[in-house]
Design an enzyme around this catalytic site. Structure first.
Site, PDB file in Angstrom:
ATOM      1  N   ARG A 109      80.760  76.746  53.618  1.00 52.58           N
ATOM      2  CA  ARG A 109      80.125  77.933  53.091  1.00 52.58           C
ATOM      3  C   ARG A 109      79.983  79.318  53.700  1.00 52.58           C
ATOM      4  NH1 ARG A 109      77.979  75.975  48.079  1.00 52.58           N
ATOM      5  NH2 ARG A 109      77.015  73.827  48.327  1.00 52.58           N
ATOM      6  N   ASP A 151      85.393  76.474  36.872  1.00 54.93           N
ATOM      7  CA  ASP A 151      86.370  75.535  37.294  1.00 54.93           C
ATOM      8  C   ASP A 151      86.630  74.878  35.721  1.00 54.93           C
ATOM      9  OD1 ASP A 151      88.049  73.476  37.944  1.00 54.93           O
ATOM     10  OD2 ASP A 151      86.590  72.396  38.860  1.00 54.93           O
ATOM     11  N   GLY A 155      84.330  74.889  33.504  1.00 52.24           N
ATOM     12  CA  GLY A 155      83.674  75.905  32.656  1.00 52.24           C
ATOM     13  C   GLY A 155      82.466  75.073  31.832  1.00 52.24           C
ATOM     14  N   LYS A 197      89.425  79.585  37.351  1.00 52.42           N
ATOM     15  CA  LYS A 197      90.676  78.410  37.100  1.00 52.42           C
ATOM     16  C   LYS A 197      90.844  78.585  35.524  1.00 52.42           C
ATOM     17  CE  LYS A 197      89.740  75.750  41.654  1.00 52.42           C
ATOM     18  NZ  LYS A 197      89.285  74.194  41.769  1.00 52.42           N
ATOM     19  N   GLU A 206      78.466  83.886  39.327  1.00 57.02           N
ATOM     20  CA  GLU A 206      79.116  82.506  39.731  1.00 57.02           C
ATOM     21  C   GLU A 206      80.135  82.496  40.723  1.00 57.02           C
ATOM     22  OE1 GLU A 206      78.631  79.725  39.837  1.00 57.02           O
ATOM     23  OE2 GLU A 206      78.191  78.697  37.901  1.00 57.02           O
TER      24      GLU A 206
HETATM   25  P1  IMP Z   1      82.422  73.629  36.267  1.00 52.62           P
HETATM   26  O1  IMP Z   1      82.888  75.062  36.077  1.00 52.62           O
HETATM   27  O2  IMP Z   1      81.295  73.328  35.698  1.00 52.62           O
HETATM   28  O3  IMP Z   1      83.557  72.500  36.789  1.00 52.62           O
HETATM   29  O4  IMP Z   1      81.628  73.717  37.855  1.00 52.62           O
HETATM   30  C1  IMP Z   1      81.780  74.697  38.649  1.00 52.62           C
HETATM   31  C2  IMP Z   1      81.341  74.500  39.748  1.00 52.62           C
HETATM   32  O5  IMP Z   1      81.814  73.164  40.685  1.00 52.62           O
HETATM   33  C3  IMP Z   1      81.254  75.644  40.898  1.00 52.62           C
HETATM   34  O6  IMP Z   1      80.097  76.439  40.756  1.00 52.62           O
HETATM   35  C4  IMP Z   1      81.249  75.120  42.235  1.00 52.62           C
HETATM   36  O7  IMP Z   1      80.226  74.708  42.680  1.00 52.62           O
HETATM   37  C5  IMP Z   1      82.314  73.722  41.982  1.00 52.62           C
HETATM   38  N1  IMP Z   1      83.498  73.870  42.178  1.00 52.62           N
HETATM   39  C6  IMP Z   1      84.519  73.976  41.350  1.00 52.62           C
HETATM   40  N2  IMP Z   1      85.704  74.246  42.078  1.00 52.62           N
HETATM   41  C7  IMP Z   1      85.568  74.191  43.143  1.00 52.62           C
HETATM   42  C8  IMP Z   1      86.378  74.405  44.393  1.00 52.62           C
HETATM   43  O8  IMP Z   1      87.553  74.562  44.208  1.00 52.62           O
HETATM   44  N3  IMP Z   1      85.886  74.335  45.560  1.00 52.62           N
HETATM   45  C9  IMP Z   1      84.471  74.346  45.669  1.00 52.62           C
HETATM   46  N4  IMP Z   1      83.679  74.294  44.602  1.00 52.62           N
HETATM   47  C10 IMP Z   1      84.041  74.098  43.563  1.00 52.62           C
HETATM   48 MG    MG Z   2      78.304  77.124  41.607  1.00 56.05          MG
END
Ligand code: IMP
Ligand code: MG
Length: 181
Positions: free
Chosen positions: A171, A109, A111, A137, A105
């Site tokens: 990116r 964030d 999770g 995070k 990954e």
């Molecule tokens: P989560 O852990 O389900 O919230 O999703 C994670 C995904 O959200 C990551 O794979 C990223 O694609 C996107 N993401 C989360 N935080 C960031 C950030 O700070 N910058 C860019 N993309 C982010």
């Molecule tokens: Mg991602």
């Protein structure tokens, strides 16, 4: 290296340099390399597109063995709030049954995505699933209890570059940037 990058109306400043990133990627690879030998088989790296493409490219070329490489996308249920619930896993082209899986990954964030993906991949009966994330995070984590191999553990700020985007832009930046408050 540009000290600041502007995307749309947002200003981002350097957070981790290319050099710091390279050092971190080598450290993660080292941790994985000690677990396997050149002749290890039945190992699958699953890169989660789009964000992980840069990290995956760097990490896999530091490995001392030859894993199978898979690239998948996850389609989430649409809604007003991010639920992290995955509707479909797109692109898994071979069986992971009895294999050692590494999910790669870019960032974890909330999770929620990784939690649902992990649970869904377990249905395919892999030997084990390891989770490697370039960024983590922890303050925002709301997922299930998972062991994560993190690169950088970072505060809860929006980051850009090294595969990660703001509206699909940024990116390709070599360095990692953070949103300037
Ligand atoms: P989560 O852990 O389900 O919230 O999703 C994670 C995904 O959200 C990551 O794979 C990223 O694609 C996107 N993401 C989360 N935080 C960031 C950030 O700070 N910058 C860019 N993309 C982010
Ligand atoms: Mg991602």
């Amino acid at each position: 290296m540009k000290k600041e990058v502007v995307v749309n109306d947002k200003v981002f400043e350097v957070f981790k340099t290319r050099k710091q990133i390279q050092k971190k990627v080598k450290k993660i690879a080292k941790e994985i390399n000690v677990l396997h030998t050149y002749n290890s088989t039945e190992i699958v790296f699953i890169s989660i597109l789009n964000g992980s493409f840069v990290f995956t490219a760097d990490l896999c070329r530091e490995l001392n063995f030859l894993p199978e490489m898979q690239f998948i996308k996850v389609k989430s249920y649409k809604g007003t709030k991010t639920t992290g619930k995955i509707e479909e896993i797109i692109g898994l082209t071979s069986s992971i049954k009895n294999k050692t899986v590494y999910i790669i990954e870019d960032i974890i964030d909330t999770g929620l995505t990784i939690s649902d993906l992990y649970t869904k991949l377990l249905d395919f009966e892999p030997e084990e699933i390891n989770i490697v994330s370039f960024l983590y995070k922890p303050d925002n984590y709301k997922g299930i209890n998972l062991e994560i191999m993190p690169g950088f553990i970072i505060p809860n700020n929006f980051v850009l570059g090294y595969g990660m985007d703001y509206n699909e832009i940024g990116r390709n930046l070599k360095d990692l940037y953070v949103l300037k408050e």
